[in-house]
Motif scaffolding. Structure first.
Motif, PDB file in Angstrom:
ATOM      1  N   PRO A   1       0.845  -1.213   0.000  1.00 23.24           N
ATOM      2  CA  PRO A   1       0.000   0.000   0.000  1.00 23.24           C
ATOM      3  C   PRO A   1       0.873   1.254   0.000  1.00 23.24           C
ATOM      4  CG  PRO A   1      -0.754  -1.597   1.640  1.00 23.24           C
ATOM      5  CD  PRO A   1       0.553  -2.111   1.126  1.00 23.24           C
ATOM      6  N   ASP A   2       0.338   2.339  -0.520  1.00 21.46           N
ATOM      7  CA  ASP A   2       1.117   3.568  -0.664  1.00 21.46           C
ATOM      8  C   ASP A   2       1.748   4.010   0.645  1.00 21.46           C
ATOM      9  OD1 ASP A   2       0.423   3.560  -3.288  1.00 21.46           O
ATOM     10  OD2 ASP A   2      -1.034   5.192  -3.166  1.00 21.46           O
ATOM     11  N   GLU A   3       0.978   4.005   1.733  1.00 15.51           N
ATOM     12  CA  GLU A   3       1.497   4.490   3.010  1.00 15.51           C
ATOM     13  C   GLU A   3       2.606   3.587   3.536  1.00 15.51           C
ATOM     14  OE1 GLU A   3      -0.078   5.858   7.443  1.00 15.51           O
ATOM     15  OE2 GLU A   3      -1.500   5.520   5.814  1.00 15.51           O
ATOM     16  N   GLU A   4       2.449   2.275   3.392  1.00 17.01           N
ATOM     17  CA  GLU A   4       3.487   1.346   3.849  1.00 17.01           C
ATOM     18  C   GLU A   4       4.752   1.502   3.011  1.00 17.01           C
ATOM     19  OE1 GLU A   4       5.473  -1.802   5.831  1.00 17.01           O
ATOM     20  OE2 GLU A   4       3.807  -0.480   6.357  1.00 17.01           O
ATOM     21  N   ARG A   5       4.585   1.723   1.693  1.00 16.84           N
ATOM     22  CA  ARG A   5       5.739   1.931   0.826  1.00 16.84           C
ATOM     23  C   ARG A   5       6.520   3.171   1.256  1.00 16.84           C
ATOM     24  NH1 ARG A   5       2.980   1.497  -3.886  1.00 16.84           N
ATOM     25  NH2 ARG A   5       3.295   3.675  -4.400  1.00 16.84           N
ATOM     26  N   ALA A   6       5.804   4.259   1.507  1.00 14.31           N
ATOM     27  CA  ALA A   6       6.457   5.497   1.911  1.00 14.31           C
ATOM     28  C   ALA A   6       7.128   5.357   3.272  1.00 14.31           C
ATOM     29  CB  ALA A   6       5.442   6.636   1.939  1.00 14.31           C
ATOM     30  N   THR A   7       6.495   4.625   4.186  1.00 16.25           N
ATOM     31  CA  THR A   7       7.071   4.420   5.516  1.00 16.25           C
ATOM     32  C   THR A   7       8.371   3.632   5.424  1.00 16.25           C
ATOM     33  OG1 THR A   7       4.902   4.520   6.580  1.00 16.25           O
ATOM     34  CG2 THR A   7       6.681   3.430   7.803  1.00 16.25           C
ATOM     35  N   ARG A   8       8.392   2.596   4.595  1.00 21.95           N
ATOM     36  CA  ARG A   8       9.615   1.800   4.444  1.00 21.95           C
ATOM     37  C   ARG A   8      10.709   2.588   3.734  1.00 21.95           C
ATOM     38  NH1 ARG A   8       8.976  -4.597   4.105  1.00 21.95           N
ATOM     39  NH2 ARG A   8       7.180  -4.851   5.493  1.00 21.95           N
ATOM     40  N   LEU A   9      10.299   3.377   2.756  1.00 14.70           N
ATOM     41  CA  LEU A   9      11.278   4.157   2.003  1.00 14.70           C
ATOM     42  C   LEU A   9      11.940   5.210   2.884  1.00 14.70           C
ATOM     43  CD1 LEU A   9      12.445   4.400  -0.849  1.00 14.70           C
ATOM     44  CD2 LEU A   9      10.661   6.067  -1.367  1.00 14.70           C
ATOM     45  N   ALA A  10      11.317   5.584   3.977  1.00 15.82           N
ATOM     46  CA  ALA A  10      11.898   6.555   4.903  1.00 15.82           C
ATOM     47  C   ALA A  10      13.025   5.945   5.734  1.00 15.82           C
ATOM     48  CB  ALA A  10      10.821   7.123   5.822  1.00 15.82           C
ATOM     49  N   ARG A  11      13.199   4.624   5.695  1.00 16.74           N
ATOM     50  CA  ARG A  11      14.318   3.999   6.405  1.00 16.74           C
ATOM     51  C   ARG A  11      15.640   4.315   5.703  1.00 16.74           C
ATOM     52  NH1 ARG A  11      12.074  -2.204   7.263  1.00 16.74           N
ATOM     53  NH2 ARG A  11      10.251  -1.703   8.579  1.00 16.74           N
ATOM     54  N   GLN A  12      16.719   4.216   6.456  1.00 15.57           N
ATOM     55  CA  GLN A  12      18.039   4.497   5.883  1.00 15.57           C
ATOM     56  C   GLN A  12      18.644   3.275   5.194  1.00 15.57           C
ATOM     57  OE1 GLN A  12      16.900   6.043   8.715  1.00 15.57           O
ATOM     58  NE2 GLN A  12      16.856   7.892   7.472  1.00 15.57           N
ATOM     59  N   GLY A  13      18.104   2.084   5.417  1.00 13.57           N
ATOM     60  CA  GLY A  13      18.510   0.902   4.665  1.00 13.57           C
ATOM     61  C   GLY A  13      19.833   0.314   5.106  1.00 13.57           C
ATOM     62  N   GLN A  14      20.670  -0.021   4.114  1.00  9.16           N
ATOM     63  CA  GLN A  14      21.959  -0.650   4.389  1.00  9.16           C
ATOM     64  C   GLN A  14      23.019  -0.080   3.455  1.00  9.16           C
ATOM     65  OE1 GLN A  14      24.121  -2.278   5.991  1.00  9.16           O
ATOM     66  NE2 GLN A  14      22.926  -2.935   7.755  1.00  9.16           N
ATOM     67  N   ALA A  15      24.259  -0.498   3.684  1.00  9.33           N
ATOM     68  CA  ALA A  15      25.403   0.115   3.018  1.00  9.33           C
ATOM     69  C   ALA A  15      25.388  -0.110   1.505  1.00  9.33           C
ATOM     70  CB  ALA A  15      26.702  -0.432   3.598  1.00  9.33           C
ATOM     71  N   TYR A  16      26.026   0.824   0.812  1.00 12.11           N
ATOM     72  CA  TYR A  16      26.287   0.666  -0.620  1.00 12.11           C
ATOM     73  C   TYR A  16      27.114  -0.612  -0.850  1.00 12.11           C
ATOM     74  CZ  TYR A  16      24.907   5.357  -2.298  1.00 12.11           C
ATOM     75  OH  TYR A  16      24.224   6.481  -2.679  1.00 12.11           O
ATOM     76  N   PRO A  17      27.059  -1.161  -2.062  1.00 15.16           N
ATOM     77  CA  PRO A  17      27.854  -2.365  -2.346  1.00 15.16           C
ATOM     78  C   PRO A  17      29.359  -2.168  -2.194  1.00 15.16           C
ATOM     79  CG  PRO A  17      26.177  -2.046  -4.035  1.00 15.16           C
ATOM     80  CD  PRO A  17      26.181  -0.805  -3.191  1.00 15.16           C
ATOM     81  N   ILE A  18      29.843  -0.919  -2.270  1.00 17.86           N
ATOM     82  CA  ILE A  18      31.286  -0.682  -2.215  1.00 17.86           C
ATOM     83  C   ILE A  18      31.795  -0.476  -0.788  1.00 17.86           C
ATOM     84  CG2 ILE A  18      31.478   0.177  -4.556  1.00 17.86           C
ATOM     85  CD1 ILE A  18      31.386   2.647  -1.746  1.00 17.86           C
ATOM     86  N   ALA A  19      30.930  -0.644   0.220  1.00 13.95           N
ATOM     87  CA  ALA A  19      31.332  -0.474   1.616  1.00 13.95           C
ATOM     88  C   ALA A  19      30.893  -1.685   2.433  1.00 13.95           C
ATOM     89  CB  ALA A  19      30.723   0.801   2.198  1.00 13.95           C
ATOM     90  N   ASP A  20      31.395  -1.776   3.660  1.00 17.96           N
ATOM     91  CA  ASP A  20      30.960  -2.827   4.577  1.00 17.96           C
ATOM     92  C   ASP A  20      29.546  -2.528   5.070  1.00 17.96           C
ATOM     93  OD1 ASP A  20      33.594  -3.440   4.210  1.00 17.96           O
ATOM     94  OD2 ASP A  20      34.108  -3.592   6.326  1.00 17.96           O
ATOM     95  N   LEU A  21      28.821  -3.581   5.454  1.00 18.54           N
ATOM     96  CA  LEU A  21      27.499  -3.387   6.027  1.00 18.54           C
ATOM     97  C   LEU A  21      27.612  -2.591   7.329  1.00 18.54           C
ATOM     98  CD1 LEU A  21      26.014  -6.954   5.476  1.00 18.54           C
ATOM     99  CD2 LEU A  21      25.461  -4.880   4.197  1.00 18.54           C
ATOM    100  N   VAL A  22      26.627  -1.730   7.577  1.00 13.63           N
ATOM    101  CA  VAL A  22      26.656  -0.919   8.789  1.00 13.63           C
ATOM    102  C   VAL A  22      26.100  -1.719   9.959  1.00 13.63           C
ATOM    103  CG1 VAL A  22      26.403   1.211   7.464  1.00 13.63           C
ATOM    104  CG2 VAL A  22      24.373   0.113   8.432  1.00 13.63           C
ATOM    105  N   ARG A  23      26.479  -1.269  11.162  1.00 11.16           N
ATOM    106  CA  ARG A  23      26.004  -1.892  12.390  1.00 11.16           C
ATOM    107  C   ARG A  23      25.311  -0.840  13.251  1.00 11.16           C
ATOM    108  NH1 ARG A  23      30.938  -3.278  15.407  1.00 11.16           N
ATOM    109  NH2 ARG A  23      29.627  -4.528  16.785  1.00 11.16           N
TER     110      ARG A  23
END
Length: 545
Positions: free
Chosen positions: A349-371
């Motif tokens: 749903p639109d609201e759930e999509r926007a809520t998830r997109l507001a997360r910062q996610g995870q590291a770019y492929p060229i860096a280590d995963l963040v903790r």
């Protein structure tokens, strides 16, 4: 300018992890030192006649951009630029600033792109701290140039008689072959925006800049047909490495001296813009402008510098401006993490999509995963609720703070860069910011996330922007106060807005007061909360209660 050897004399900190030789040795035909300068050399070879730069009526092909950057490099060498010498530049988003991103490092120098919205004293302190021996300065900003620093004026005409153009013409010929022995050599120093104190000089390397540029190509989806509009200040984190990334992809860069929303909407059509970047403040100005309408073709927009609200992200998608939410700091070459859209994301749903997109996610492929770690440095639970500090490491973490080994050691403690940002870790591995450590409001023993409160406030249709800080309270210690900018024509009272929040948040999280007006900001769109705090905590010895 006197040449300075790379190392301690120039104040450049060592890298945290030394490069180890492999079983077959580190060199030979199997290795080339990485530098963004080579990205322009390649594109000029492959796409010589393709338009690389647009600035009003001016057009430069890739061959032309390489010629101009190469002439800048040659002219700087002829003026005595030595290895590791710093060259300052004070300019809006113009071709000269773009050319300096290639010409200065090709000459062996270190680029210091200075915030154009600082005072003359602040500019002077940065240039003095960096040890810059020369300043390239745009004509509109010449009054900010220190009187005792040699300077070359940029009239931004592209014509003879412009001192910058005359500098390029004075070179015996273009020379874009970089003077580089080690990819870990510094390419630039970027000064932090100073929202919490004095700015620090963040050292980028040729290797880090190259890899982050490639990371931007991947995450922004840049290609030969891309037309990137310069709405993000190019001085900020070297434009998130997009000056180098767009060149790597063979795309076109459209320079824009000021990010005027009316002009931006015209350029969407006139230049066929496909990409732009900026803070939520910029995207708000675009999305709420009178000319805003759904575009016939999609435009990819990166959002960073402050956590965007789900409301803003949803509005952008309605306009066919498709947001990619990235997060990082000056210390990470700009973006370090991205919210990756998994399979099935578009079906939400639109609201759930926007809520998830507001997360910062995870590291770019060229860096280590963040903790996300607790005070002892251990990973917090991945439950989407337990807060901790975001820590990063990898190819797009700075080399360190210039001439500040103590601050560098503190930031790199435990072998990770400590961001000072508070986040939760979701079960799927994504992180989501909750606050800066200093911004957590502790009210009656309960922790309140200012971001959570801000996102509730901006859901009100009359609200354009919001910043929340702690104010002292004799009973609860601290309580939230909201500072709000209303949309044009928007109307809401303090009481109505507090009641609106009480329908969406636990009552202890809701603002106890609301002030209306413009928010103080840095040039990169970050709200200067310390300015708001100073007024609210004036006369108190401590800023916590």
């Amino acid at each position: 300018m006197s040449g300075l050897a790379h190392g301690g004399d120039a104040g450049f900190p060592p890298r945290g992890r030394e490069r180890a030789a492999g079983p077959w040795g580190p060199g030979g035909v199997s290795r080339t030192e990485l530098t963004p300068v080579d990205l322009l050399r390649r594109s000029a070879y492959v796409y010589p006649d393709k338009v690389a730069v647009v600035h009003g009526e001016r057009r430069h092909t890739f061959a032309g951009l390489a010629d101009r950057a190469g002439r800048l490099a040659a002219a700087l060498r002829e003026r005595g630029l030595g290895r590791g010498d710093r060259v300052g530049i004070l300019s809006p988003n113009t071709p000269a600033l773009l050319e300096a991103h290639f010409g200065v490092p090709a000459a062996g120098g270190v680029l210091v792109a200075v915030n154009t919205r600082l005072t003359a004293d602040e500019v002077g302190r940065i240039l003095a701290h960096s040890g810059a021996g020369l300043l390239l300065v745009d004509h509109e900003l010449a009054h900010l140039a220190p009187a005792d620093l040699p300077a070359i004026r940029i009239d931004d005409t592209g014509l003879p008689g412009d001192p910058y153009e005359d500098l390029l013409a004075s070179a015996a010929g273009p020379d874009l072959a970089p003077l580089l022995d080690d990819e870990e050599e510094p390419i630039s120093i970027n000064y932090t925006s100073g929202t919490t104190g004095g700015p620090k000089g963040v050292v980028y390397t040729h290797r880090g800049a190259y890899l982050n540029a490639i990371g931007e190509v991947l995450e922004a989806g840049l290609g030969i047909d891309s037309v990137y509009l310069w709405t993000l200040p190019m001085f900020h984190c070297n434009g998130w490495c997009f000056p180098w990334g767009v060149v790597a992809a063979g795309g076109t860069q459209v320079c824009l001296r000021r990010p005027d929303p009316a002009r931006i909407w015209k350029l969407f059509e006139a230049e066929g813009v496909t990409h732009l970047n900026g803070a939520p403040t910029l995207h708000l100005s675009i999305a709420t402008h009178a000319a805003a309408h759904r575009l016939d073709r999609p435009v990819s927009v990166m959002v960073a510098a402050a956590p965007p609200s789900p409301t803003l992200l949803a509005r952008l998608e309605q306009l066919n401006l498709h947001p990619t939410h990235v997060y990082g700091l000056t210390e990470t070459y700009g973006p370090h993490t991205v919210y990756a859209r998994r399979p099935g994301f578009e079906d939400l749903p639109d609201e759930e999509r926007a809520t998830r997109l507001a997360r910062q996610g995870q590291a770019y492929p060229i860096a280590d995963l963040v903790r996300v770690v607790d005070e002892a440095g251990a990973d917090v639970a991945r439950d989407g609720a337990t807060p901790g500090e975001v820590c990063m490491r990898g190819n797009n973490v700075m080399a360190g703070y210039y001439r500040d080994p103590e601050a560098t050691a503190a930031a790199f403690r435990g072998g990770w860069f400590h961001s000072g940002d508070v986040a939760v870790w979701h079960p799927d591995g994504d992180i989501e910011l909750r606050d800066r450590k200093k911004d957590v409001i502790i009210s009656g023993g309960e922790n309140i996330s200012t971001i959570e409160v801000e996102q509730a406030v901006v859901r009100h249709p009359a609200v354009l922007e919001c910043a929340v800080i702690a104010i002292p309270d004799e009973r609860w210690g601290e309580r939230p106060k909201a500072f709000v900018t209303l949309r044009d024509g928007g109307a809401v009272t303090e009481e109505e807005l507090i009641a609106f929040c009480r329908e969406r948040l636990a009552h202890f999280k809701c603002p106890v007061a609301v002030a209306f007006g413009e928010l103080p900001k840095t040039s990169t769109g970050k709200v200067q909360k310390f300015v708001l705090r100073e007024a609210e905590w004036a006369g108190r010895e401590k800023r916590i209660n």
